[in-house]
Design an enzyme around this catalytic site. Structure first.
Site, PDB file in Angstrom:
ATOM      1  N   ALA A  22       0.851  -1.195   0.000  1.00 60.02           N
ATOM      2  CA  ALA A  22       0.000   0.000   0.000  1.00 60.02           C
ATOM      3  C   ALA A  22       0.882   1.239   0.000  1.00 60.02           C
ATOM      4  CB  ALA A  22      -0.905  -0.006   1.228  1.00 60.02           C
ATOM      5  N   ALA A  23       0.516   2.206  -0.824  1.00 67.00           N
ATOM      6  CA  ALA A  23       1.256   3.481  -0.869  1.00 67.00           C
ATOM      7  C   ALA A  23       0.245   4.610  -0.811  1.00 67.00           C
ATOM      8  CB  ALA A  23       2.092   3.537  -2.144  1.00 67.00           C
ATOM      9  N   SER A  24       0.736   5.837  -0.931  1.00 71.70           N
ATOM     10  CA  SER A  24      -0.161   6.987  -0.748  1.00 71.70           C
ATOM     11  C   SER A  24      -1.225   7.089  -1.841  1.00 71.70           C
ATOM     12  CB  SER A  24       0.657   8.275  -0.682  1.00 71.70           C
ATOM     13  OG  SER A  24       1.550   8.320  -1.774  1.00 71.70           O
ATOM     14  N   ALA A  26      -2.171   4.489  -4.114  1.00 73.72           N
ATOM     15  CA  ALA A  26      -2.889   3.262  -4.491  1.00 73.72           C
ATOM     16  C   ALA A  26      -2.456   2.106  -3.607  1.00 73.72           C
ATOM     17  CB  ALA A  26      -2.576   2.933  -5.953  1.00 73.72           C
ATOM     18  N   GLN A  27      -3.203   0.997  -3.734  1.00 70.16           N
ATOM     19  CA  GLN A  27      -2.709  -0.241  -3.134  1.00 70.16           C
ATOM     20  C   GLN A  27      -2.725  -1.341  -4.179  1.00 70.16           C
ATOM     21  OE1 GLN A  27      -5.416  -0.120   0.208  1.00 70.16           O
ATOM     22  NE2 GLN A  27      -6.537  -1.902  -0.564  1.00 70.16           N
ATOM     23  N   ASP A 177      11.496   7.913 -10.886  1.00 74.86           N
ATOM     24  CA  ASP A 177      11.399   7.615  -9.454  1.00 74.86           C
ATOM     25  C   ASP A 177      12.031   6.259  -9.105  1.00 74.86           C
ATOM     26  OD1 ASP A 177      10.631   8.319  -6.904  1.00 74.86           O
ATOM     27  OD2 ASP A 177       8.603   7.510  -7.072  1.00 74.86           O
TER      28      ASP A 177
END
Length: 306
Positions: A22-24, A26-27, A177
């Site tokens: 999970a990230a800011s 999306a998951q 990134d």
């Protein structure tokens, strides 16, 4: 299921509701296609778009205030830095763009046999849902020292750095990134690049100047490096040309014995950004994106081959 226009059970033979990561924005969930392919499904968080647009507006106001009212802002021009970040973040919210990035960068880097880019599944991808092949491996940062000893780290580091030079200097489109969490070592000892939502784009003239700059640094030619840097941007009022040249020349002298592939490239580009600000010189906003990518890349390459 609303996004895909079909029930989850119809689209996938198996779908794990517990997120794999999970990230800011999306998951990510593990799933299996009806034809047996293992995939991951990236699902955007509801309402994240409005939140990011609001955050960007607030950041824009702060950047504008700093640029207008502080010496630091006048030197660094945060508004200018925000230009590409804003574009990249808003593009990152459209997963069909990320799917296109996966296709394009996958094709661009196909000659690098030690690199893997996951294939998107276009029929199961929308602006808010991205389905792509599952790549089995672990984050570079999560590897134990024994696992790192099993691989040819020098070969992988060289391949990865070469692939980034090709993206910067030939393709004009790069994965912006590559922080260690987005770079995996696969079970078959290759490098997988994940999360291609944030990409940078550079023009042909920027590429030419960047190539001149990097070659001058790696060959220890300080004055040539300073001239190449000056060609990349524009002088502001009060530009200290002599101070700029002197500091770039000193920087190059520090790294004079580093060949291009061994250059601590992120640190060098970041220092050029700092020198420019100090000497009242405006670098293009793309330079910030390249510096950010190279800084992250330095960390990954160092993990692979200290």
């Amino acid at each position: 299921s609303g996004e895909l226009g079909v029930r989850i059970s119809k689209a996938f033979a198996d779908f794990n509701p517990a997120p794999l990561a999970a990230a800011s924005l999306a998951q990510v969930h593990r799933a299996t296609m009806r034809d047996g392919r293992a995939v991951v499904v990236k699902v955007q968080r509801p309402d994240i778009r409005e939140l990011i647009v609001g955050d960007l507006e607030a950041l824009g106001e702060i950047a504008h205030f700093l640029d207008q009212h502080t010496e630091l802002g006048k030197r660094y021009e945060f508004d200018n830095m925000l230009v590409n970040l804003r574009k990249s973040l808003l593009r990152e919210l459209d997963f069909t763009i990320e799917a296109n990035n996966l296709h394009t960068i996958g094709e661009n880097l196909s000659e690098f046999e030690e690199l893997v880019i996951p294939e998107p599944i276009d029929d199961f991808t929308t602006t808010r849902v991205l389905t792509m092949e599952y790549i089995s491996g672990r984050k570079i940062t999560a590897l134990n020292p024994l696992r790192l000893m099993e691989i040819d780290g020098a070969l992988l580091a060289e391949e990865l750095f070469s692939a980034y030079l090709k993206q910067f200097l030939v393709d004009g489109l790069f994965h912006a990134d590559p922080h260690p969490g987005n770079v995996f070592l696969t079970d078959d000892d290759r490098i997988a690049l994940l999360d291609l939502g944030m990409v940078g784009r550079v023009t042909r003239s920027f590429q030419d100047n960047l190539l001149r700059l990097m070659l001058a640094i790696s060959e220890g030619r300080g004055e040539t490096a300073a001239e190449a840097a000056i060609k990349m941007g524009e002088a502001k009022e009060g530009f200290d040309r002599e101070g700029f040249k002197r500091r770039i020349t000193d920087l190059v002298a520090e790294h004079g014995d580093a060949v291009l592939s061994r250059l601590n490239a992120g640190k060098v580009t970041l220092e050029i950004t700092r020198i420019s600000a100090d000497c009242w010189f405006r670098l293009p906003s793309e330079f910030t994106m390249v510096a950010k990518a190279l800084l992250n890349l330095d960390r990954v390459v160092y993990t692979l081959d200290p």
